[in-house]
Design an enzyme around this catalytic site. Sequence first.
Site, PDB file in Angstrom:
ATOM      1  N   ASP A  10       0.833  -1.203   0.000  1.00 14.93           N
ATOM      2  CA  ASP A  10       0.000   0.000   0.000  1.00 14.93           C
ATOM      3  C   ASP A  10       0.861   1.242   0.000  1.00 14.93           C
ATOM      4  O   ASP A  10       1.579   1.508   0.962  1.00 14.93           O
ATOM      5  CB  ASP A  10      -0.903  -0.008   1.245  1.00 14.93           C
ATOM      6  CG  ASP A  10      -2.002  -1.038   1.129  1.00 14.93           C
ATOM      7  OD1 ASP A  10      -2.744  -0.988   0.131  1.00 14.93           O
ATOM      8  OD2 ASP A  10      -2.096  -1.908   2.019  1.00 14.93           O
TER       9      ASP A  10
ATOM     10  N   HIS B 156      -0.447  -1.152  -4.800  1.00 12.05           N
ATOM     11  CA  HIS B 156      -1.695  -0.386  -4.769  1.00 12.05           C
ATOM     12  C   HIS B 156      -1.344   1.078  -4.501  1.00 12.05           C
ATOM     13  O   HIS B 156      -0.988   1.437  -3.385  1.00 12.05           O
ATOM     14  CB  HIS B 156      -2.584  -0.979  -3.658  1.00 12.05           C
ATOM     15  CG  HIS B 156      -3.862  -0.239  -3.416  1.00 12.05           C
ATOM     16  ND1 HIS B 156      -4.633  -0.467  -2.296  1.00 12.05           N
ATOM     17  CD2 HIS B 156      -4.511   0.710  -4.138  1.00 12.05           C
ATOM     18  CE1 HIS B 156      -5.705   0.305  -2.345  1.00 12.05           C
ATOM     19  NE2 HIS B 156      -5.635   1.035  -3.440  1.00 12.05           N
TER      20      HIS B 156
ATOM     21  N   MET C 117     -12.627  -1.075  -3.430  1.00 10.78           N
ATOM     22  CA  MET C 117     -12.287  -0.776  -2.033  1.00 10.78           C
ATOM     23  C   MET C 117     -13.504  -1.063  -1.164  1.00 10.78           C
ATOM     24  O   MET C 117     -14.588  -0.515  -1.405  1.00 10.78           O
ATOM     25  CB  MET C 117     -11.878   0.700  -1.866  1.00 10.78           C
ATOM     26  CG  MET C 117     -10.506   1.050  -2.400  1.00 10.78           C
ATOM     27  SD  MET C 117      -9.135   0.019  -1.815  1.00 10.78           S
ATOM     28  CE  MET C 117      -9.223   0.249  -0.028  1.00 10.78           C
TER      29      MET C 117
HETATM   30  C1  DX5 Z   1      -6.299   0.304   3.077  1.00 11.75           C
HETATM   31  C2  DX5 Z   1      -5.331  -0.565   2.334  1.00 11.75           C
HETATM   32  C3  DX5 Z   1      -5.461  -2.003   2.617  1.00 11.75           C
HETATM   33  C4  DX5 Z   1      -5.310  -2.420   4.041  1.00 11.75           C
HETATM   34  C5  DX5 Z   1      -6.312  -3.520   4.294  1.00 11.75           C
HETATM   35  O1  DX5 Z   1      -6.280   1.587   2.526  1.00 11.75           O
HETATM   36  O2  DX5 Z   1      -5.455  -0.372   0.927  1.00 11.75           O
HETATM   37  O3  DX5 Z   1      -4.639  -2.786   1.750  1.00 11.75           O
HETATM   38  O4  DX5 Z   1      -4.020  -2.867   4.375  1.00 11.75           O
HETATM   39  O5  DX5 Z   1      -6.246  -3.847   5.615  1.00 11.75           O
HETATM   40  P1  DX5 Z   1      -7.327  -4.709   6.404  1.00 11.75           P
HETATM   41  O6  DX5 Z   1      -7.362  -6.066   5.767  1.00 11.75           O
HETATM   42  O7  DX5 Z   1      -6.774  -4.704   7.785  1.00 11.75           O
HETATM   43  O8  DX5 Z   1      -8.656  -4.000   6.291  1.00 11.75           O
HETATM   44 ZN    ZN Z   2      -4.452  -1.848  -0.493  1.00 13.13          ZN
END
Ligand code: DX5
Ligand code: ZN
Length: 218
Positions: A36, A67, A138
């Site tokens: 991320d 991402h 998302m």
């Molecule tokens: C949030 C990120 C995610 C995050 C997901 O903006 O894009 O990739 O790490 O985390 P969890 O699975 O803890 O919701």
């Molecule tokens: Zn992500």
Amino acid sequence: MNKHLIAPSILTADFLHLDEEIRMVNKSEADLLHLDIMDGVFVPNLTFGFPVIRQIKSVSNLPLDVHLMIVEPDRYLEEYRDAGADWLTVHYETCPHLHRTIQKIRELGMKPAVSVNPHTDVALLEPVLGDLNMVLVMTVNPGFGGQKFIDASYTKIRKLRKMITDAGAKTLIQIDGGVTEENIGSLIEAGVDVFVVGNTVFSAKDPVQVISNLKKTF
Ligand code: DX5
Ligand code: ZN
């Protein structure tokens, strides 16, 4: 049994011991490693840059699924490729020339994906669906790990699944945010192919076992 992929997100990993965390993922049944990238502008948080991605690449056995939660991603596409990105996801909300951005990602040798925030209609991706390897829906507002899954996402996922079927496309559906061992079964049923999982994996006592449980769900 549906074949689905698991992409652990290192956002909630222990960054002081990132090497060990990535080696743990290497030993697991995970399919992709999700990184991320946040710029403090598009989302209210900051993460890490190219040197860290390069080092992760040198340790990970898995394709890197990067991402980008940054404005003006076009400025850095080549740098992300050079740092080791295999899959590159940009946000619909950050790309005024989305078609051009997708072509550029592919020309650079990466698999292009586009992400939509919770308020963005997946129908907006219809003109580019066939150009994408993956759409990332998302399922939380981007910026932080450990948030609660937004239930309205089910409708979006089903709508996107129908769009892909109708278009005869091979585009994968990825979701990111709030995935747990409890909800993954119903999400597979709704049509998700690739699951990003942060907190559920990295806050577990035995993350390798959790990844295995998530893989076995059907
Ligand atoms: C949030 C990120 C995610 C995050 C997901 O903006 O894009 O990739 O790490 O985390 P969890 O699975 O803890 O919701
Ligand atoms: Zn992500």
